[in-house]
Write a protein that holds these residues in place. Structure first.
Motif, PDB file in Angstrom:
ATOM      1  N   TRP A  27     -46.107  62.765  65.174  1.00 40.05           N
ATOM      2  CA  TRP A  27     -45.111  63.529  65.358  1.00 40.05           C
ATOM      3  C   TRP A  27     -43.734  63.146  65.421  1.00 40.05           C
ATOM      4  O   TRP A  27     -42.905  63.724  64.257  1.00 40.05           O
ATOM      5  CB  TRP A  27     -45.489  64.778  66.427  1.00 40.05           C
ATOM      6  CG  TRP A  27     -44.379  65.840  66.584  1.00 40.05           C
ATOM      7  CD1 TRP A  27     -43.641  66.617  65.629  1.00 40.05           C
ATOM      8  CD2 TRP A  27     -43.661  66.522  67.699  1.00 40.05           C
ATOM      9  NE1 TRP A  27     -42.824  67.367  66.120  1.00 40.05           N
ATOM     10  CE2 TRP A  27     -43.058  67.251  67.216  1.00 40.05           C
ATOM     11  CE3 TRP A  27     -44.140  66.156  69.005  1.00 40.05           C
ATOM     12  CZ2 TRP A  27     -42.189  68.102  68.486  1.00 40.05           C
ATOM     13  CZ3 TRP A  27     -43.566  66.675  70.059  1.00 40.05           C
ATOM     14  CH2 TRP A  27     -42.576  67.756  69.728  1.00 40.05           C
ATOM     15  N   LYS A  28     -43.437  62.260  65.831  1.00 44.65           N
ATOM     16  CA  LYS A  28     -42.152  61.804  66.016  1.00 44.65           C
ATOM     17  C   LYS A  28     -41.831  60.922  64.880  1.00 44.65           C
ATOM     18  O   LYS A  28     -40.580  60.996  64.399  1.00 44.65           O
ATOM     19  CB  LYS A  28     -42.003  60.539  67.688  1.00 44.65           C
ATOM     20  CG  LYS A  28     -42.090  61.554  68.597  1.00 44.65           C
ATOM     21  CD  LYS A  28     -41.873  60.870  69.994  1.00 44.65           C
ATOM     22  CE  LYS A  28     -41.785  61.562  71.323  1.00 44.65           C
ATOM     23  NZ  LYS A  28     -41.712  60.706  72.456  1.00 44.65           N
ATOM     24  N   GLN A  29     -42.712  60.231  64.212  1.00 41.77           N
ATOM     25  CA  GLN A  29     -42.371  59.576  63.062  1.00 41.77           C
ATOM     26  C   GLN A  29     -41.957  60.519  61.975  1.00 41.77           C
ATOM     27  O   GLN A  29     -41.027  60.252  61.099  1.00 41.77           O
ATOM     28  CB  GLN A  29     -43.603  58.816  62.582  1.00 41.77           C
ATOM     29  CG  GLN A  29     -43.729  57.640  63.242  1.00 41.77           C
ATOM     30  CD  GLN A  29     -44.972  56.827  63.052  1.00 41.77           C
ATOM     31  OE1 GLN A  29     -45.814  57.208  62.395  1.00 41.77           O
ATOM     32  NE2 GLN A  29     -45.075  55.408  63.465  1.00 41.77           N
ATOM     33  N   VAL A  30     -42.602  61.711  61.883  1.00 43.17           N
ATOM     34  CA  VAL A  30     -42.450  62.510  60.660  1.00 43.17           C
ATOM     35  C   VAL A  30     -41.120  63.338  60.962  1.00 43.17           C
ATOM     36  O   VAL A  30     -40.464  63.729  60.328  1.00 43.17           O
ATOM     37  CB  VAL A  30     -43.788  63.547  60.692  1.00 43.17           C
ATOM     38  CG1 VAL A  30     -43.433  64.746  59.830  1.00 43.17           C
ATOM     39  CG2 VAL A  30     -44.990  63.025  60.015  1.00 43.17           C
ATOM     40  N   LYS A  31     -41.078  63.770  62.346  1.00 44.63           N
ATOM     41  CA  LYS A  31     -39.773  64.322  62.564  1.00 44.63           C
ATOM     42  C   LYS A  31     -38.522  63.663  62.346  1.00 44.63           C
ATOM     43  O   LYS A  31     -37.591  63.982  61.695  1.00 44.63           O
ATOM     44  CB  LYS A  31     -39.696  64.782  63.977  1.00 44.63           C
ATOM     45  CG  LYS A  31     -38.507  65.517  64.792  1.00 44.63           C
ATOM     46  CD  LYS A  31     -38.772  65.742  66.178  1.00 44.63           C
ATOM     47  CE  LYS A  31     -37.673  66.701  66.596  1.00 44.63           C
ATOM     48  NZ  LYS A  31     -37.907  67.013  68.070  1.00 44.63           N
ATOM     49  N   SER A  32     -38.663  62.209  62.464  1.00 42.77           N
ATOM     50  CA  SER A  32     -37.491  61.262  62.232  1.00 42.77           C
ATOM     51  C   SER A  32     -37.339  61.444  60.799  1.00 42.77           C
ATOM     52  O   SER A  32     -36.139  61.384  60.504  1.00 42.77           O
ATOM     53  CB  SER A  32     -37.732  59.849  62.847  1.00 42.77           C
ATOM     54  OG  SER A  32     -36.780  59.004  62.405  1.00 42.77           O
ATOM     55  N   ILE A  33     -38.350  61.168  59.980  1.00 37.60           N
ATOM     56  CA  ILE A  33     -38.168  61.214  58.541  1.00 37.60           C
ATOM     57  C   ILE A  33     -37.605  62.237  58.014  1.00 37.60           C
ATOM     58  O   ILE A  33     -36.665  62.423  57.351  1.00 37.60           O
ATOM     59  CB  ILE A  33     -39.569  60.936  57.777  1.00 37.60           C
ATOM     60  CG1 ILE A  33     -39.882  59.431  58.175  1.00 37.60           C
ATOM     61  CG2 ILE A  33     -39.573  61.083  56.109  1.00 37.60           C
ATOM     62  CD1 ILE A  33     -41.381  59.073  57.732  1.00 37.60           C
ATOM     63  N   VAL A  34     -38.164  63.650  58.475  1.00 37.10           N
ATOM     64  CA  VAL A  34     -37.561  64.805  58.025  1.00 37.10           C
ATOM     65  C   VAL A  34     -36.058  65.047  58.489  1.00 37.10           C
ATOM     66  O   VAL A  34     -35.446  65.653  57.675  1.00 37.10           O
ATOM     67  CB  VAL A  34     -38.436  65.905  58.555  1.00 37.10           C
ATOM     68  CG1 VAL A  34     -37.951  67.439  58.494  1.00 37.10           C
ATOM     69  CG2 VAL A  34     -39.843  65.908  57.909  1.00 37.10           C
TER      70      VAL A  34
END
Length: 74
Positions: A27-34
């Motif tokens: 979740w944190k990786q995707v949130k960072s990318i978005v």
């Protein structure tokens, strides 16, 4: 509760905690990318929401099972 059931519960609890930490990282990786995207795509936003939903569901399950990451630290 029998000895075998306690051991099985502990194993399931540990698997649940592993899943929580894994989904949290995802979740944190995707949130960072978005968050770094100029124009986040619908797929990116929906992937983030899905990962967040999984994480929150697993946290509720852990709370329901009354487990704590502190008790299972390795």
């Amino acid at each position: 509760m029998g000895r075998k059931k306690k051991k099985q519960k502990r194993e399931v609890d540990e698997l649940l905690l592993d899943a929580i930490f894994s989904i949290e990282r995802e979740w944190k990786q995707v949130k960072s990318i978005v968050g770094r995207s100029i124009e986040p795509s619908f797929d990116g936003s929906s992937t983030e929401k899905l990962a967040q939903s999984k994480y929150l569901f697993l946290l509720r399950e852990a709370k329901h099972r009354k487990i704590s990451a502190i008790r299972y630290s390795k």
